[in-house]
Design a protein around this motif. Structure first.
Motif, PDB file in Angstrom:
ATOM      1  N   UNK A 165       8.537  -0.617  -5.629  1.00  0.00           N
ATOM      2  CA  UNK A 165       7.957   0.207  -4.569  1.00  0.00           C
ATOM      3  C   UNK A 165       6.546  -0.289  -4.228  1.00  0.00           C
ATOM      4  N   UNK A 166       5.785  -0.608  -5.284  1.00  0.00           N
ATOM      5  CA  UNK A 166       4.423  -1.131  -5.067  1.00  0.00           C
ATOM      6  C   UNK A 166       4.431  -2.449  -4.313  1.00  0.00           C
ATOM      7  N   UNK A 167       5.417  -3.304  -4.601  1.00  0.00           N
ATOM      8  CA  UNK A 167       5.532  -4.583  -3.896  1.00  0.00           C
ATOM      9  C   UNK A 167       5.755  -4.330  -2.415  1.00  0.00           C
ATOM     10  N   UNK A 168       6.619  -3.378  -2.118  1.00  0.00           N
ATOM     11  CA  UNK A 168       6.875  -3.056  -0.715  1.00  0.00           C
ATOM     12  C   UNK A 168       5.594  -2.592  -0.035  1.00  0.00           C
ATOM     13  N   UNK A 169       4.881  -1.667  -0.689  1.00  0.00           N
ATOM     14  CA  UNK A 169       3.673  -1.130  -0.061  1.00  0.00           C
ATOM     15  C   UNK A 169       2.644  -2.241   0.146  1.00  0.00           C
ATOM     16  N   UNK A 170       2.613  -3.193  -0.784  1.00  0.00           N
ATOM     17  CA  UNK A 170       1.650  -4.288  -0.678  1.00  0.00           C
ATOM     18  C   UNK A 170       1.916  -5.182   0.540  1.00  0.00           C
ATOM     19  N   UNK A 171       3.180  -5.245   0.990  1.00  0.00           N
ATOM     20  CA  UNK A 171       3.455  -6.088   2.164  1.00  0.00           C
ATOM     21  C   UNK A 171       3.004  -5.439   3.461  1.00  0.00           C
ATOM     22  N   UNK A 172       2.724  -4.124   3.404  1.00  0.00           N
ATOM     23  CA  UNK A 172       2.439  -3.440   4.663  1.00  0.00           C
ATOM     24  C   UNK A 172       0.974  -3.503   5.052  1.00  0.00           C
ATOM     25  N   UNK A 173       0.128  -4.030   4.180  1.00  0.00           N
ATOM     26  CA  UNK A 173      -1.299  -4.036   4.502  1.00  0.00           C
ATOM     27  C   UNK A 173      -1.937  -5.319   3.986  1.00  0.00           C
ATOM     28  N   UNK A 174      -3.114  -5.628   4.522  1.00  0.00           N
ATOM     29  CA  UNK A 174      -3.843  -6.775   3.992  1.00  0.00           C
ATOM     30  C   UNK A 174      -5.013  -6.294   3.133  1.00  0.00           C
ATOM     31  N   UNK A 175      -5.102  -4.984   2.964  1.00  0.00           N
ATOM     32  CA  UNK A 175      -6.191  -4.423   2.174  1.00  0.00           C
ATOM     33  C   UNK A 175      -5.660  -3.949   0.820  1.00  0.00           C
ATOM     34  N   UNK A 176      -6.161  -4.592  -0.249  1.00  0.00           N
ATOM     35  CA  UNK A 176      -5.657  -4.274  -1.584  1.00  0.00           C
ATOM     36  C   UNK A 176      -5.894  -2.836  -1.976  1.00  0.00           C
ATOM     37  N   UNK A 177      -7.031  -2.283  -1.551  1.00  0.00           N
ATOM     38  CA  UNK A 177      -7.367  -0.925  -1.975  1.00  0.00           C
ATOM     39  C   UNK A 177      -6.406   0.075  -1.344  1.00  0.00           C
ATOM     40  N   UNK A 178      -6.078  -0.167  -0.070  1.00  0.00           N
ATOM     41  CA  UNK A 178      -5.107   0.704   0.586  1.00  0.00           C
ATOM     42  C   UNK A 178      -3.763   0.588  -0.115  1.00  0.00           C
ATOM     43  N   UNK A 179      -3.354  -0.646  -0.411  1.00  0.00           N
ATOM     44  CA  UNK A 179      -2.064  -0.847  -1.083  1.00  0.00           C
ATOM     45  C   UNK A 179      -2.060  -0.122  -2.424  1.00  0.00           C
ATOM     46  N   UNK A 180      -3.151  -0.276  -3.200  1.00  0.00           N
ATOM     47  CA  UNK A 180      -3.230   0.359  -4.517  1.00  0.00           C
ATOM     48  C   UNK A 180      -3.211   1.876  -4.404  1.00  0.00           C
ATOM     49  N   UNK A 181      -4.008   2.393  -3.473  1.00  0.00           N
ATOM     50  CA  UNK A 181      -4.102   3.848  -3.311  1.00  0.00           C
ATOM     51  C   UNK A 181      -2.766   4.447  -2.916  1.00  0.00           C
ATOM     52  N   UNK A 182      -2.111   3.827  -1.928  1.00  0.00           N
ATOM     53  CA  UNK A 182      -0.820   4.349  -1.453  1.00  0.00           C
ATOM     54  C   UNK A 182       0.215   4.289  -2.568  1.00  0.00           C
ATOM     55  N   UNK A 183       0.215   3.177  -3.318  1.00  0.00           N
ATOM     56  CA  UNK A 183       1.181   3.047  -4.409  1.00  0.00           C
ATOM     57  C   UNK A 183       0.942   4.122  -5.456  1.00  0.00           C
ATOM     58  N   UNK A 184      -0.331   4.365  -5.752  1.00  0.00           N
ATOM     59  CA  UNK A 184      -0.663   5.385  -6.743  1.00  0.00           C
ATOM     60  C   UNK A 184      -0.157   6.751  -6.285  1.00  0.00           C
ATOM     61  N   UNK A 185      -0.370   7.071  -4.994  1.00  0.00           N
ATOM     62  CA  UNK A 185       0.080   8.355  -4.461  1.00  0.00           C
ATOM     63  C   UNK A 185       1.594   8.484  -4.596  1.00  0.00           C
ATOM     64  N   UNK A 186       2.303   7.406  -4.234  1.00  0.00           N
ATOM     65  CA  UNK A 186       3.768   7.461  -4.306  1.00  0.00           C
ATOM     66  C   UNK A 186       4.228   7.610  -5.761  1.00  0.00           C
ATOM     67  N   UNK A 187       3.604   6.856  -6.674  1.00  0.00           N
ATOM     68  CA  UNK A 187       3.969   6.947  -8.097  1.00  0.00           C
ATOM     69  C   UNK A 187       3.763   8.368  -8.608  1.00  0.00           C
ATOM     70  N   UNK A 188       2.625   8.949  -8.211  1.00  0.00           N
ATOM     71  CA  UNK A 188       2.294  10.286  -8.682  1.00  0.00           C
ATOM     72  C   UNK A 188       3.314  11.296  -8.153  1.00  0.00           C
ATOM     73  N   UNK A 189       3.666  11.162  -6.870  1.00  0.00           N
ATOM     74  CA  UNK A 189       4.664  12.054  -6.277  1.00  0.00           C
ATOM     75  C   UNK A 189       5.990  11.927  -7.025  1.00  0.00           C
ATOM     76  N   UNK A 190       6.404  10.678  -7.255  1.00  0.00           N
ATOM     77  CA  UNK A 190       7.692  10.464  -7.922  1.00  0.00           C
ATOM     78  C   UNK A 190       7.680  11.034  -9.338  1.00  0.00           C
ATOM     79  N   UNK A 191       6.484  11.146  -9.901  1.00  0.00           N
ATOM     80  CA  UNK A 191       6.367  11.673 -11.260  1.00  0.00           C
ATOM     81  C   UNK A 191       6.529  13.194 -11.258  1.00  0.00           C
TER      82      UNK A 191
END
Lengths: 255, 317
Positions: A165-191
């Motif tokens: 899921x994080x790999x997918x989110x990373x392809x959608x942006x060129x900003x690492x912080x946005x990719x990291x933040x969005x991935x964290x939000x999704x991980x937290x939700x899935x938890x």
């Protein structure tokens, strides 16, 4: 296949040639070490209490120490995974090296699998540190090794799923912080999704709570390998990587 | 080697490349010329399979970019405008990675990396982190990356941008030395670059093809008349000189440029198709004056370029 390994090797190397790998491993070692210490201390205290009161037989190390510890490891992993996956594509997009990869005789899917595999190996290095603690238990007791293996299999599957899921989110942006933040939000939700099941019994609540990665991890930590959980993780991995490949293709058509 | 027919590329709203057709034969060095935003990079990205064309057919070495991208990618080396480097890798490590990625056999990689590093003059920084290199070195590592797998076609997007004059000359020489076994397309907005190293020019402006021709033809095309600059040391009376010059057969116009201490500079324009240089020299010397300088002023590629892109603008308006 060869190309996958070339890219995987490059990814893994880049984690270890920057401070990220060491930082993640250190964070995990400290946090997991604390969990381990408190779990063992609690176990020893309970054991002494029981001996003094003369009740109960010997306590099970697997049930009282290892199972909750693996659960904790999965939660810590959940927090570290965005830090592993965020740079995968975002960094290549930012530095322009995406052009190198996409104009080399390598298929998109090979790039994706190579990167995901590299991230998964990095995750294993982080998680692997916990094995050092668990091995210590063998010096003083005889834990059953089969449930431990099942637990690690669960950790790998859960990590693979969240990394996809994080790999997918990373392809959608060129900003690492946005990719990291969005991935964290999704991980937290899935938890936390399975909390729904505690107050709602309707059909939709069951579906929502089914999507939670945590509910599928619990059986593994108890040493149960259930095909339904394995299938859940594998299909999530497939979904994440499939979305990644779609996203990469749209990159070509859009940009 | 490269065939482009009716290539168009449309981004969301803008048409970046509009119906361009050209072909490049094996071993040619082609300069791809145009002002900023003309569609050079877009065209190159289509050629390298990075972007798919909106319409039109593009093939490299007989392979279509849409149908057989893998075959095309094996045959091209590409240096994008900003070299695609990983700052946290060492130069040697990076080149090894690219070599493997481009499909070189693992056994050949170290030898090939050494060869290319030597050729692009980056052998002395092989153990350095790319992030610590200067712009010139990075550009050369980028070039090394492009030629590593010995591709048939080299596509270089502004290979000399950001280099100092010495490095520009070295890069130019390197590119010229690659000609022959490689077909090269290089884009630039610096015209002297093309005059130096290319045999053919493709000029595009606002996504449209403006001209395709050899460098010599293109400059000749605009040079119906010849202009000669002369400096004459002679009598104070400028008009006397002017009259004498105007009498020379083949001269249509004489313009006085400068006159200082009996040194007079003129620009002499010839009649269409005439070349009166020899007659001019004889006339001046026979009059007993000193001929300090006689220099033909050919229309430069700069003039051609400005003229072509300007007329394009007029048509559009």
């Amino acid at each position: 296949m060869k190309n996958i390994l070339i890219i995987c090797q490059k990814e893994l190397k880049s984690y270890f040639s920057s401070p990220i790998a060491y930082l993640l491993m250190a964070i995990f070692a400290v946090i997991f070490g604390f969990f381990f210490y408190s779990a063992v201390a609690f176990f020893v205290m309970r054991g002494m209490e029981m001996q003094m009161s003369g009740r109960g037989g010997p306590m099970n190390v697997n049930e009282f120490v290892i199972s909750p510890l693996l659960g904790n490891a999965s939660v810590v992993g959940l927090f570290l995974i965005p830090m592993i996956s965020m740079r995968l594509f975002a960094e290549e997009k930012r530095s322009g090296t995406m052009e190198l990869l996409m104009t080399s005789p390598v298929r998109d899917i090979e790039i994706i699998l190579g990167k995901w595999l590299g991230a998964l190996l990095m995750y294993l290095c982080v998680i692997g540190i916990s094995a050092l603690n668990i091995v210590l238990l063998y010096a003083y007791g005889k834990p059953d090794w089969k449930p431990i293996l099942a637990g690690y299999l669960g950790l790998i599957l859960q990590g693979g799923c969240l990394l996809a899921i994080g790999t997918f989110i990373s392809t959608t942006t060129r900003n690492q912080i946005i990719a990291g933040g969005a991935t964290f939000a999704v991980c937290l939700m899935l938890w936390v999704l399975d909390w729904v099941s505690s107050f709602e019994q309707a059909g939709w609540a069951k579906v929502v709570s089914y999507c939670s990665v945590l509910t599928h991890f619990e059986p593994f930590s108890k040493g149960i390998i259930d095909s339904k959980d394995v299938i859940f993780y594998l299909s999530m991995i497939f979904l994440g990587l499939f979305l990644t490949s779609r996203s990469m293709e749209s990159l070509r058509w859009r940009s | 080697m490269i065939q482009v027919e009716g290539l168009s590329k449309r981004y969301a709203r803008t048409l970046a490349v509009d119906n361009i057709s050209f072909s490049v034969a094996k071993g040619e060095i082609v300069g791809f010329l145009g002002p900023n935003g003309a569609g050079k990079t877009t065209t190159m990205r289509v050629l390298t399979c990075f972007l798919p064309p909106t319409s039109g057919k593009v093939s490299i070495g007989g392979f279509d970019v849409l149908e057989q991208p893998m075959e095309v990618k094996k045959r091209i080396g590409y240096l994008p405008e900003s070299p695609p480097l990983y700052p946290d890798m060492e130069v040697g490590e990076y080149l090894t990675f690219v070599g493997k990625l481009k499909g070189l056999a693992s056994a050949d990689v170290p030898k090939r990396v050494d060869e290319v590093a030597e050729r692009c003059a980056v052998a002395d920084v092989k153990g350095k982190l790319i992030g610590k290199l200067s712009k010139g070195y990075r550009q050369r590592v980028g070039l090394a990356q492009a030629i590593l797998h010995n591709p048939d076609v080299l596509i270089l997007d502004e290979p000399t941008s950001g280099l100092d004059p010495k490095q520009i000359i070295e890069t130019r020489e390197l590119i010229s030395s690659l000609a022959g076994d490689h077909t090269i397309i290089l884009s630039t907005h610096i015209l002297s670059e093309i005059e130096h190293s290319c045999n053919k020019v493709i000029i595009i402006s606002k996504g449209k093809l403006v001209a395709t021709d050899s460098v010599a033809n293109l400059t000749n095309r605009l040079r119906g008349t010849e202009i000669v600059a002369v400096e004459i040391e002679g009598p104070q009376d400028v008009n006397e000189i002017r009259q004498k010059l105007e009498q020379v057969p083949g001269v249509s116009r004489v313009v006085l440029k400068d006159s200082r201490d009996s040194r007079n500079s003129f620009e002499i324009e010839s009649l269409q198709g005439e070349s009166p240089r020899a007659e001019l020299a004889r006339a001046i010397v026979n009059s007993g004056w000193n001929l300090n300088e006689l220099r033909p002023m050919g229309a430069s590629l700069e003039d051609v370029f400005l003229q072509l892109t300007a007329s394009e603008k007029k048509q559009a308006a």
